[in-house]
Every structure is written in structure tokens, then in C-alpha cells.
Design a protein around this motif. Sequence first.
Motif, PDB file in Angstrom:
ATOM      1  N   ASN A  42       0.831  -1.195   0.000  1.00 40.43           N
ATOM      2  CA  ASN A  42       0.000   0.000   0.000  1.00 40.43           C
ATOM      3  C   ASN A  42       0.869   1.250   0.000  1.00 40.43           C
ATOM      4  OD1 ASN A  42      -2.115   1.764   0.167  1.00 40.43           O
ATOM      5  ND2 ASN A  42      -2.600   1.327   2.308  1.00 40.43           N
ATOM      6  N   LEU A  63      -2.801   5.920  -7.541  1.00 43.77           N
ATOM      7  CA  LEU A  63      -4.047   6.640  -7.277  1.00 43.77           C
ATOM      8  C   LEU A  63      -3.820   8.131  -7.464  1.00 43.77           C
ATOM      9  CD1 LEU A  63      -5.063   4.857  -3.951  1.00 43.77           C
ATOM     10  CD2 LEU A  63      -6.241   4.605  -6.120  1.00 43.77           C
ATOM     11  N   GLU A  65      -5.381  12.180  -6.791  1.00 43.48           N
ATOM     12  CA  GLU A  65      -5.875  12.838  -5.568  1.00 43.48           C
ATOM     13  C   GLU A  65      -7.341  12.539  -5.287  1.00 43.48           C
ATOM     14  OE1 GLU A  65      -5.026  16.967  -5.903  1.00 43.48           O
ATOM     15  OE2 GLU A  65      -2.856  16.711  -5.654  1.00 43.48           O
ATOM     16  N   SER A  66      -8.100  12.246  -6.314  1.00 41.68           N
ATOM     17  CA  SER A  66      -9.520  11.945  -6.121  1.00 41.68           C
ATOM     18  C   SER A  66      -9.765  10.454  -5.859  1.00 41.68           C
ATOM     19  CB  SER A  66     -10.315  12.392  -7.355  1.00 41.68           C
ATOM     20  OG  SER A  66      -9.919  11.655  -8.506  1.00 41.68           O
ATOM     21  N   GLY A  67      -8.692   9.673  -5.832  1.00 47.42           N
ATOM     22  CA  GLY A  67      -8.827   8.249  -5.547  1.00 47.42           C
ATOM     23  C   GLY A  67      -9.024   7.374  -6.764  1.00 47.42           C
ATOM     24  N   ARG A  68      -8.917   7.938  -7.964  1.00 48.32           N
ATOM     25  CA  ARG A  68      -9.085   7.150  -9.181  1.00 48.32           C
ATOM     26  C   ARG A  68      -7.809   6.354  -9.462  1.00 48.32           C
ATOM     27  NH1 ARG A  68     -11.641  10.321 -13.949  1.00 48.32           N
ATOM     28  NH2 ARG A  68     -13.447   9.988 -12.591  1.00 48.32           N
ATOM     29  N   GLU A  69      -7.972   5.100  -9.836  1.00 46.66           N
ATOM     30  CA  GLU A  69      -6.833   4.213 -10.076  1.00 46.66           C
ATOM     31  C   GLU A  69      -6.462   4.195 -11.547  1.00 46.66           C
ATOM     32  OE1 GLU A  69      -7.877   0.326  -8.738  1.00 46.66           O
ATOM     33  OE2 GLU A  69      -8.470   0.994  -6.737  1.00 46.66           O
ATOM     34  N   ASN A  97       0.870   1.075  -5.628  1.00 45.50           N
ATOM     35  CA  ASN A  97       0.124   0.059  -4.899  1.00 45.50           C
ATOM     36  C   ASN A  97       0.189  -1.257  -5.670  1.00 45.50           C
ATOM     37  OD1 ASN A  97      -1.408   1.819  -2.763  1.00 45.50           O
ATOM     38  ND2 ASN A  97      -1.591   2.882  -4.708  1.00 45.50           N
ATOM     39  N   ARG A 180     -10.919   1.150 -13.625  1.00 45.90           N
ATOM     40  CA  ARG A 180      -9.799   1.212 -12.679  1.00 45.90           C
ATOM     41  C   ARG A 180      -8.479   0.944 -13.387  1.00 45.90           C
ATOM     42  NH1 ARG A 180     -12.981  -2.020  -9.212  1.00 45.90           N
ATOM     43  NH2 ARG A 180     -11.451  -3.698  -9.337  1.00 45.90           N
TER      44      ARG A 180
END
Length: 222
Positions: A42, A63, A65-69, A97, A180
Motif C-alpha cells: 500500500n 491513485l 488525488e480523487s482516488g481514481r486508479e 500500490n 480502474r
Amino acid sequence: MDIKNDLAAFFPVWSKLNDKERDILTNGTSVKTVKAGTIIHNGAEDCVGLLLIKKGIIRTYILNESGREITLYRLFERDMCLFSASCMMNSIQFEVNVEAETDAEMLVIKSPVYEGLMQKSLVVANYTSQLMATRFSEVMWLIEQIMFKSFDVRLAEFLCEEINIEQNSTLSITHEKIARHMGTAREVVTRMLKYFQSEKMVRLFRGGIEVIDEDRLRKMCN
């Protein structure tokens, strides 16, 4: 489980190591099995060690900043993951990750053990440098795809890659999972897949996609 035999079978430069180096590597290696979806590493929060894949598929991703992979690359049998040993590579300025895409079995080489071997063995140091160069080439290739290719072409390439991996034209994969991998929104994927369906290249069904005109998809990739 015989770790020494596993290393002899899966570690590319094993035959070039001396007996002492082999013993050090064997004593510093363990076997790990994980289920699909397990987060193995992680970002910068841990330093798992180097992963040598015995079975399964491992995905490395970042990732925003908005959490999109977005998937950087995937690893298969006999591949090694260096980014899971982040404490060895202080010059790496982005967090990677690592996730098990399928059930997987791997050899885990402790970071201090491998780092010590790199410092003493030119063979291991050269192999690691070559592997790192290969991984960064893959990342650069991904950046070029994103910058210079339209999304329909990228999606066609992704579907063709999935066919090669699964050896099947019927893919059990959701629109969310594709999004993703590709670093985009699910709605964007769904919209393009519906276009592909209207052009009779794919058939969409709940939880999957059937490619019905693989030749046309592959022509889009060229």
C-alpha cells in the motif's frame, strides 16, 4: 515447500550466484499466498519485500488525488515486483500500490537481504537495473498511450490484451474494473462499450463482455 528449489526455478540469475549468496537468499525468502483482491503493498506505508510471482496475476497501480486508479502494468508467473520494496528505492517519488488480481502465490524476498546482495553481487545489481529499466519503459509506454491515443483505441487494446491473458473471447470483467485499469470513469467505459456493441464488435452482458469481432478490434490497435 522447498524455497531453494522454488528460487532455482523462478529467480532468473540463481544459477549465477555462488553457494553463499544462494544460502543468504534462501534464508531471506518466504512463500506467501493471497486471494484475488488482496492489497499486497500500500504505497509508501509498508515495505513488503521483493515479490517473485509463482502463480497468478499481480497488478501495480497508482491513485490520483480523487482516488481514481490507473494500472501501470501487470505481473505474471516468473515476473518480479520491485516497487513492493519501496524502502530500497528512496529515489522513487510516487506511491505504487500492488494488488492480487487473481489468487496468487509468490516468493517474498526480504528487502534488506536483497539490498545486501545487490551491494555484493554484480550479477544481482545488473539484473535489478535491467528490470527497473524495463518497468519504467512500461510506465513510459502507458503515458504515451494516454497522451497520444484516443480512448476507443486504448479500450480496444485493453480488450485484446484481456483476450490474450484469458485465452477466451468471453471476458468476465465489469465496466468498473476496466475503468480502474484505465484510469477513467466507469461511465466513460460504458459509453464506449455501448458504441462497440452498436458496431457489432462486442456483446455486453451482466458482469462481462463477449468480443464477437476480434479482427476489427485488433485493426483498431494498429
